[in-house]
Scaffold this motif. Structure first.
Motif, PDB file in Angstrom:
ATOM      1  N   VAL A   1     -11.971   2.262   2.547  1.00 60.76           N
ATOM      2  CA  VAL A   1     -12.952   1.810   3.479  1.00 60.76           C
ATOM      3  C   VAL A   1     -12.998   3.229   4.415  1.00 60.76           C
ATOM      4  O   VAL A   1     -14.260   3.372   4.594  1.00 60.76           O
ATOM      5  CB  VAL A   1     -12.545   0.560   4.048  1.00 60.76           C
ATOM      6  CG1 VAL A   1     -13.027   0.599   5.416  1.00 60.76           C
ATOM      7  CG2 VAL A   1     -12.447  -0.637   3.398  1.00 60.76           C
ATOM      8  N   ASN A   2     -12.169   3.749   4.600  1.00 57.24           N
ATOM      9  CA  ASN A   2     -12.064   4.672   5.493  1.00 57.24           C
ATOM     10  C   ASN A   2     -12.645   6.177   4.869  1.00 57.24           C
ATOM     11  O   ASN A   2     -13.467   6.594   5.549  1.00 57.24           O
ATOM     12  CB  ASN A   2     -10.558   5.255   5.900  1.00 57.24           C
ATOM     13  CG  ASN A   2      -9.836   4.583   7.184  1.00 57.24           C
ATOM     14  OD1 ASN A   2     -10.563   3.629   7.651  1.00 57.24           O
ATOM     15  ND2 ASN A   2      -8.739   4.335   7.138  1.00 57.24           N
TER      16      ASN A   2
ATOM     17  N   ASN B   1       2.203  -3.291   1.115  1.00 60.54           N
ATOM     18  CA  ASN B   1       1.221  -3.899   0.042  1.00 60.54           C
ATOM     19  C   ASN B   1       0.469  -2.867  -0.124  1.00 60.54           C
ATOM     20  O   ASN B   1      -0.526  -2.401   0.577  1.00 60.54           O
ATOM     21  CB  ASN B   1       0.464  -5.142   0.629  1.00 60.54           C
ATOM     22  CG  ASN B   1      -0.267  -5.898  -0.516  1.00 60.54           C
ATOM     23  OD1 ASN B   1      -0.620  -5.062  -1.474  1.00 60.54           O
ATOM     24  ND2 ASN B   1      -0.674  -7.003  -0.336  1.00 60.54           N
TER      25      ASN B   1
ATOM     26  N   ARG C   1      -1.641  -2.233  -2.602  1.00 62.07           N
ATOM     27  CA  ARG C   1      -3.163  -2.815  -2.695  1.00 62.07           C
ATOM     28  C   ARG C   1      -4.104  -2.678  -1.249  1.00 62.07           C
ATOM     29  O   ARG C   1      -5.189  -2.491  -1.032  1.00 62.07           O
ATOM     30  CB  ARG C   1      -3.255  -4.302  -3.216  1.00 62.07           C
ATOM     31  CG  ARG C   1      -4.575  -4.610  -3.990  1.00 62.07           C
ATOM     32  CD  ARG C   1      -4.327  -6.240  -4.582  1.00 62.07           C
ATOM     33  NE  ARG C   1      -5.289  -6.726  -4.419  1.00 62.07           N
ATOM     34  CZ  ARG C   1      -6.167  -7.074  -5.283  1.00 62.07           C
ATOM     35  NH1 ARG C   1      -6.169  -6.628  -6.725  1.00 62.07           N
ATOM     36  NH2 ARG C   1      -7.269  -7.992  -4.971  1.00 62.07           N
ATOM     37  N   VAL C   2      -3.259  -3.341  -0.376  1.00 62.99           N
ATOM     38  CA  VAL C   2      -3.834  -3.297   1.211  1.00 62.99           C
ATOM     39  C   VAL C   2      -4.023  -1.919   1.437  1.00 62.99           C
ATOM     40  O   VAL C   2      -5.338  -1.750   2.091  1.00 62.99           O
ATOM     41  CB  VAL C   2      -3.141  -4.104   2.048  1.00 62.99           C
ATOM     42  CG1 VAL C   2      -3.577  -4.039   3.300  1.00 62.99           C
ATOM     43  CG2 VAL C   2      -3.070  -5.796   1.508  1.00 62.99           C
TER      44      VAL C   2
ATOM     45  N   TRP D   1      -1.475  -0.469   7.912  1.00 60.35           N
ATOM     46  CA  TRP D   1      -2.583   0.125   8.325  1.00 60.35           C
ATOM     47  C   TRP D   1      -2.048   1.681   8.795  1.00 60.35           C
ATOM     48  O   TRP D   1      -3.102   2.629   8.551  1.00 60.35           O
ATOM     49  CB  TRP D   1      -2.801  -0.440   9.761  1.00 60.35           C
ATOM     50  CG  TRP D   1      -3.570   0.165  10.821  1.00 60.35           C
ATOM     51  CD1 TRP D   1      -3.246   0.556  12.075  1.00 60.35           C
ATOM     52  CD2 TRP D   1      -4.975   0.010  10.980  1.00 60.35           C
ATOM     53  NE1 TRP D   1      -4.180   1.040  12.561  1.00 60.35           N
ATOM     54  CE2 TRP D   1      -5.157   0.681  12.003  1.00 60.35           C
ATOM     55  CE3 TRP D   1      -6.137  -0.131   9.952  1.00 60.35           C
ATOM     56  CZ2 TRP D   1      -6.808   1.054  12.264  1.00 60.35           C
ATOM     57  CZ3 TRP D   1      -7.335   0.011  10.316  1.00 60.35           C
ATOM     58  CH2 TRP D   1      -7.616   0.677  11.687  1.00 60.35           C
TER      59      TRP D   1
ATOM     60  N   THR E   1      -5.329 -11.013   9.485  1.00 58.63           N
ATOM     61  CA  THR E   1      -5.418 -10.910   7.993  1.00 58.63           C
ATOM     62  C   THR E   1      -3.883 -10.442   7.807  1.00 58.63           C
ATOM     63  O   THR E   1      -3.260  -9.974   8.649  1.00 58.63           O
ATOM     64  CB  THR E   1      -6.224  -9.873   7.662  1.00 58.63           C
ATOM     65  OG1 THR E   1      -5.812  -8.521   7.894  1.00 58.63           O
ATOM     66  CG2 THR E   1      -7.534  -9.908   8.251  1.00 58.63           C
ATOM     67  N   PRO E   2      -3.611 -10.410   6.423  1.00 61.22           N
ATOM     68  CA  PRO E   2      -2.300 -10.053   6.208  1.00 61.22           C
ATOM     69  C   PRO E   2      -1.762  -8.455   6.190  1.00 61.22           C
ATOM     70  O   PRO E   2      -0.737  -8.086   5.901  1.00 61.22           O
ATOM     71  CB  PRO E   2      -2.080 -10.403   4.651  1.00 61.22           C
ATOM     72  CG  PRO E   2      -3.186 -11.573   4.384  1.00 61.22           C
ATOM     73  CD  PRO E   2      -4.204 -11.077   5.285  1.00 61.22           C
ATOM     74  N   ILE E   3      -2.802  -7.892   6.617  1.00 57.95           N
ATOM     75  CA  ILE E   3      -2.558  -6.456   6.662  1.00 57.95           C
ATOM     76  C   ILE E   3      -1.509  -6.058   7.854  1.00 57.95           C
ATOM     77  O   ILE E   3      -1.473  -6.817   8.972  1.00 57.95           O
ATOM     78  CB  ILE E   3      -3.827  -5.361   6.851  1.00 57.95           C
ATOM     79  CG1 ILE E   3      -3.396  -3.763   6.783  1.00 57.95           C
ATOM     80  CG2 ILE E   3      -4.393  -5.708   8.194  1.00 57.95           C
ATOM     81  CD1 ILE E   3      -4.616  -3.198   6.920  1.00 57.95           C
ATOM     82  N   THR E   4      -0.484  -5.511   7.618  1.00 55.72           N
ATOM     83  CA  THR E   4       0.809  -5.114   8.364  1.00 55.72           C
ATOM     84  C   THR E   4       0.502  -3.791   9.167  1.00 55.72           C
ATOM     85  O   THR E   4      -0.251  -2.925   8.729  1.00 55.72           O
ATOM     86  CB  THR E   4       2.158  -5.164   7.886  1.00 55.72           C
ATOM     87  OG1 THR E   4       2.085  -3.914   6.997  1.00 55.72           O
ATOM     88  CG2 THR E   4       2.619  -6.519   6.888  1.00 55.72           C
TER      89      THR E   4
ATOM     90  N   ALA F   1      -7.072  -0.431  -0.126  1.00 54.63           N
ATOM     91  CA  ALA F   1      -8.465  -0.989   0.045  1.00 54.63           C
ATOM     92  C   ALA F   1      -8.824  -0.188   1.527  1.00 54.63           C
ATOM     93  O   ALA F   1      -9.736   0.183   1.895  1.00 54.63           O
ATOM     94  CB  ALA F   1      -8.395  -2.411   0.343  1.00 54.63           C
ATOM     95  N   THR F   2      -7.800  -0.281   2.376  1.00 59.25           N
ATOM     96  CA  THR F   2      -8.227   0.386   3.632  1.00 59.25           C
ATOM     97  C   THR F   2      -8.326   1.769   3.709  1.00 59.25           C
ATOM     98  O   THR F   2      -9.404   2.168   4.193  1.00 59.25           O
ATOM     99  CB  THR F   2      -6.884  -0.037   4.830  1.00 59.25           C
ATOM    100  OG1 THR F   2      -6.582  -1.369   4.601  1.00 59.25           O
ATOM    101  CG2 THR F   2      -7.274   0.549   5.998  1.00 59.25           C
TER     102      THR F   2
END
Lengths: 371, 317
Positions: A12-13, A2, A4-5, A222, A215-218, A8-9
Motif C-alpha cells: 500500500v505504501n 504477521n 502477510r500484514v 506497522w 484491525t489485527p495489525i499490530t 500488505a501495508t
C-alpha cells in the motif's frame, strides 16, 4: 508479527508513493539533480583554469614571452587589455576581479638583469584586483607561484627545497567522488526522516491510523512495514544517484557490502528520530518544519557538501555529535578509502545511535493521542 | 435480565477521565446479539469515547467492558478480528482504489476468500470500484467505510456517526445498507445524533448526556414513558403569538422559519390556544398537531438539540 500484514501495508505504501508524482520527484529526482548540478560545477576543479586579463604596457617580444609562459602553465586563458585604457576603471566597468599589468620598460629591465647581471634591475608587475571577490586570492596565489618559478629559473641555480606529493589513496580521486557519498547520506536521511514524519502525521491527522487500530495489525507490524518501505526508497534513491554518477561523471567508487549495511542503519536512525519527532509535534505542517530544523543544520554541518575541517573548531566538535557526520565518514571510508577498520568504527557509532533512537521511537509512538 | 451469553457487548460502570474532565461517568448497559443498538447524545456527551473504548482503541479509567465475552483491555487481538468498525470521520489512503482498499483491509484480517465484489455490490459502489478514494464524494466514502467494516464478516458492527455530513439522499442510501445488515442478523452498534435514524433502525436506544447514561429502551418505550403530551407547531407571521402563549402559561420554543412549538396535554388545550390567538387577532399561517417523536424525547431528557447547528453541518453529495 504477521508477515502477510507487513507485506500488505508495504505494498500500500509503495503504491501510494508511485501514484504521488511530487513525492517521487523529491525522493528520487531531487538527489539526482543535486548530483548533476554539483558534479558539473566541481567536474573540472582539479584542473581549474582562470581567465586572466593582462595589460601589456611594454609590448615587446620579452613581455609577449612572459604572457606566453603564463598561457603554457595551462591554468590561465589570457585576454589582452588595451594599453591605452585605465586598468582600474577597466576592471570596474568589466566587473573583473583581477587585471595584471606588465610595466613599460619590462624588456629593458630584464635585459639589464640577464645580460649585464645588474642585480638592481627589476620589474614590478601590478595586480589591479577586487578584494571582495572570493576567487581572486586563488588566482593571485597561482600567479605568484608562476612568477616565483620564473625568478628561480632566472637565478640559474637548481632549487634547494623541493617537494614531492604522495597520496594516501590507492588512486587519484576527484572531488565529485568525495561528494557523492555525502549526497547519498543526505538523500537517505531526507527520505527516512521526512518519509516517517509525513506518513505518521498525515495518516494520524486523517484518522487512517485510528481505523487501522481497530484491525489485527499490530504496532510492530506497522513500524516494520514502514521501515521496509523507507529502506526500499533509500535503495532506489541510492541506485539512481550511483547510476547517474557512473553514467555522467564516470566516477570510480568502491561498491561493497558496507554500503547497504550503512544505509539500513541510517534508515533506522532517521526513521527513529522521525518517530520521536511525530510523538511530540502532532500537526503535519509543524512536524515537517521541525524535521527541516533538524535536517538543514545537519546537512551543512556534518560534511555532506564540504569537509568539516573548513569550519571553526567548535563547529567541528559539534559536527562530531551529529549522526549524519558518522554516515558521511562511514560511506567515504567504505567507498573511497576502502578502510574497513575505519568503516567499522563509524558504522558501530551509527548502529549505536540507530538502536537508541529506534527503541525510543517505538516506545513513544502511539496510535492514539490519549489512550 | 438477559443471559450474559446473549450479550454482544456488556459495559459495566465505565468511566473515562481526561485530566480534570470526566468524559464518561459510570456508564452501564448491555447490547444483545443480533440487535441494532443506537447510542444517542449531543456533541461532547461521551459517545465516541465510549465507542472507542469498546472497540479497543482507548483504555478506560475504570469499569469493565466485554465484547463477545472478552475483556477489551486484555483481549484486543481476540476481539478485533470479530468486530467491524467505521470510526467517526473515517478516512482511507488517498491513492488506493475502492477495490484495492477493500483488498488491503481483507489482508489485514487475513481473510481467506474475501468476497470483495459482494461487498462492493452491497454498498452499491460497483461503478466506482476503480476510483481512487480521494476522488470519492462524502457519501461514497462513508459507504466504502461501511464495506471495510464488513470485510472480515464481523459479528458486531460499530458505526460511529455514519451519516454525519451527508445530504438526505446519501443518508438514505446508507440507511438502506444498515437495514440490509439488520436483516442479516448482525449486531449493530450505531452512534448517531440523528433521531430519525435511530427511530427508523434501532431496536434499542440509549441516550447519553454529559457522560452519563440517562435513558435506555426501545424507541416506542422511550416515547411513551417520557412524552405524554402533544406537540403543537404554529406557523406565525410575527412574534405576537409568542407573547400570547407565554401569558397563557405555556413555554413556546421558537423554531425557524417563523414557527413556534409548544407542548400541550390534549386536544382541549389546542382548542383553547387557537381560540385565544383568534381573540387576540394574532394571524396564524398554518398549524400541525402530532404525537412526540424521539427527537422531542431527546430534547426533554438532555435539554439540548440532538443535531449540530445548521451552520456547522455541511452536506456532501
Amino acid at each position: 508479527m504477521n508477515l502477510r500484514v507487513v507485506g500488505a501495508t508495504l505494498v500500500v505504501n509503495i503504491l501510494s508513493f508511485c501514484r504521488e508524482k511530487t513525492a517521487m520527484f523529491f525522493t528520487l529526482a531531487f538527489p539526482v539533480i543535486l548530483i548533476l548540478v554539483f558534479g558539473t560545477i566541481f567536474k573540472d576543479q582539479d584542473s581549474l583554469s582562470f581567465t586572466l586579463h593582462v595589460q601589456d604596457l611594454d609590448r615587446t617580444e620579452l613581455s609577449a614571452q612572459l604572457i606566453k609562459s603564463l598561457t603554457q602553465t595551462g591554468r590561465f586563458t589570457i585576454v589582452p587589455v588595451d594599453p591605452a585604457v585605465a586598468a582600474a576603471q577597466y576592471a570596474k566597468s568589466h566587473k573583473l576581479n583581477l587585471v595584471l599589468i606588465i610595466p613599460k620598460n619590462y624588456d629593458r629591465s630584464l635585459t639589464e638583469r640577464m645580460s649585464l647581471d645588474d642585480l638592481a634591475a627589476f620589474a614590478t608587475l601590478t595586480y589591479i584586483y577586487d578584494p571582495s571577490s572570493t576567487s581572486v586570492d586563488a588566482k593571485m596565489q597561482l600567479l605568484s607561484a608562476v612568477f616565483a618559478e620564473i625568478n628561480q629559473r632566472m637565478s640559474g641555480k637548481p632549487p634547494f627545497i623541493r617537494t614531492e606529493a604522495t597520496s594516501i589513496l590507492a588512486k587519484k580521486y576527484r572531488f565529485i567522488e568525495f561528494f557523492i557519498p555525502g549526497i547519498i547520506a543526505m538523500a537517505v536521511m531526507t527520505a527516512s526522516l521526512f518519509g516517517t514524519v509525513n506518513l505518521n502525521t498525515e495518516l494520524r491527522q486523517k484518522g487512517v491510523i485510528r481505523k487501522l487500530a481497530t484491525t489485527p495489525i499490530t504496532h510492530s507490524d506497522w513500524i516494520l512495514s514502514n521501515i521496509l518501505y523507507q529502506f526500499i526508497l533509500a535503495v532506489l534513491c541510492t541506485v539512481a544517484m550511483l547510476a547517474v554518477s557512473y553514467a555522467v561523471f564516470s566516477v570510480s567508487l568502491q561498491l561493497n557490502a558496507w554500503l547497504p549495511l550503512i544505509i539500513v542503519l541510517e534508515v533506522f536512525a532517521f526513521a527513529g528520530i522521525g518517530m520521536i519527532l511525530t510523538r511530540f509535534v502532532k500537526e503535519a505542517q509543524s512536524a515537517a518544519a521541525a524535521a527541516n530544523a533538524i535536517m538543514f543544520p545537519m546537512m551543512f554541518l556534518s560534511g555532506s557538501f564540504f569537509p568539516i575541517e573548513m569550519m571553526p573548531g567548535f563547529l567541528q566538535t559539534f559536527a562530531r555529535l551529529l549522526p549524519l557526520y558518522y554516515v558521511n565518514e562511514a560511506l567515504r571510508a567504505a567507498m573511497i578509502f576502502v578502510d574497513h577498520g575505519a568503516t567499522l568504527g563509524y558504522t558501530a557509532v551509527i548502529a549505536g545511535v540507530a538502536a537508541g533512537v529506534f527503541i525510543v521511537g517505538v516506545r513513544v509512538t502511539r496510535w492514539e493521542e490519549n489512550t | 435480565m438477559t443471559n450474559p451469553a446473549e450479550h454482544a457487548i456488556a459495559v459495566d460502570r465505565l468511566t473515562k477521565r481526561y485530566g480534570s474532565l470526566l468524559a464518561v461517568d459510570g456508564v452501564s448497559f448491555t447490547v444483545r446479539k443480533g440487535e441494532v443498538f443506537s447510542f444517542l447524545g449531543p456533541n461532547g456527551a461521551g459517545k465516541t469515547t465510549t465507542v472507542e473504548i469498546i472497540v479497543t482503541i482507548r483504555k478506560p479509567t475504570s469499569g469493565s467492558v466485554r465484547v463477545l465475552g472478552m475483556d477489551v483491555t486484555k483481549k484486543k487481538y481476540g476481539i478485533v478480528p470479530r468486530i467491524g468498525v467505521l470510526p467517526q470521520s473515517f478516512n482511507s489512503y488517498d491513492r488506493l482504489t475502492v477495490r484495492e482498499t477493500l483488498q488491503y483491509y481483507s489482508r489485514l484480517f487475513s481473510c481467506r476468500n474475501p468476497d470483495i465484489d459482494g461487498l462492493i455490490d452491497l454498498v452499491n459502489l460497483k461503478d466506482k470500484a476503480g476510483e481512487y478514494y480521494k476522488n470519492l464524494s462524502g457519501g461514497l466514502r462513508q459507504r466504502l467505510g461501511i464495506a471495510i467494516a464488513l470485510v472480515n464478516n464481523p459479528e458486531v458492527v460499530f458505526l460511529d456517526e455514519p451519516t454525519t455530513g451527508l445530504d438526505p439522499r446519501a443518508r438514505r442510501e446508507v440507511w438502506d445498507v444498515l437495514q440490509g445488515l439488520k436483516q442479516k442478523g448482525k449486531t449493530v452498534f450505531l452512534t448517531t445524533h440523528y433521531m430519525e435514524e435511530a427511530e427508523l433502525l434501532a431496536d434499542t436506544v440509549a441516550i447519553i448526556s454529559k457522560g452519563k447514561l440517562i435513558a435506555m429502551g426501545s424507541p416506542r418505550e422511550l416515547i411513551e414513558s417520557n412524552a405524554n403530551y402533544l406537540a403543537l407547531t404554529l406557523q406565525v407571521a410575527d412574534d405576537t403569538a409568542f407573547g400570547a402563549l407565554s401569558k397563557m402559561g405555556f413555554a413556546p420554543v421558537r423554531t425557524p422559519p417563523n414557527t413556534l412549538t409548544v407542548r400541550v396535554k390534549d386536544a382541549n388545550e389546542v382548542q383553547k390556544i387557537l381560540a385565544s390567538l383568534k381573540d387576540a387577532g394574532t394571524p396564524l399561517l398554518g398549524l400541525d398537531v402530532r404525537k412526540p417523536n424521539l427527537e422531542e424525547v431527546f430534547l426533554k431528557l438532555t435539554g439540548e438539540a440532538p443535531r449540530e447547528s445548521p451552520a456547522a453541518e455541511r452536506t456532501t453529495t
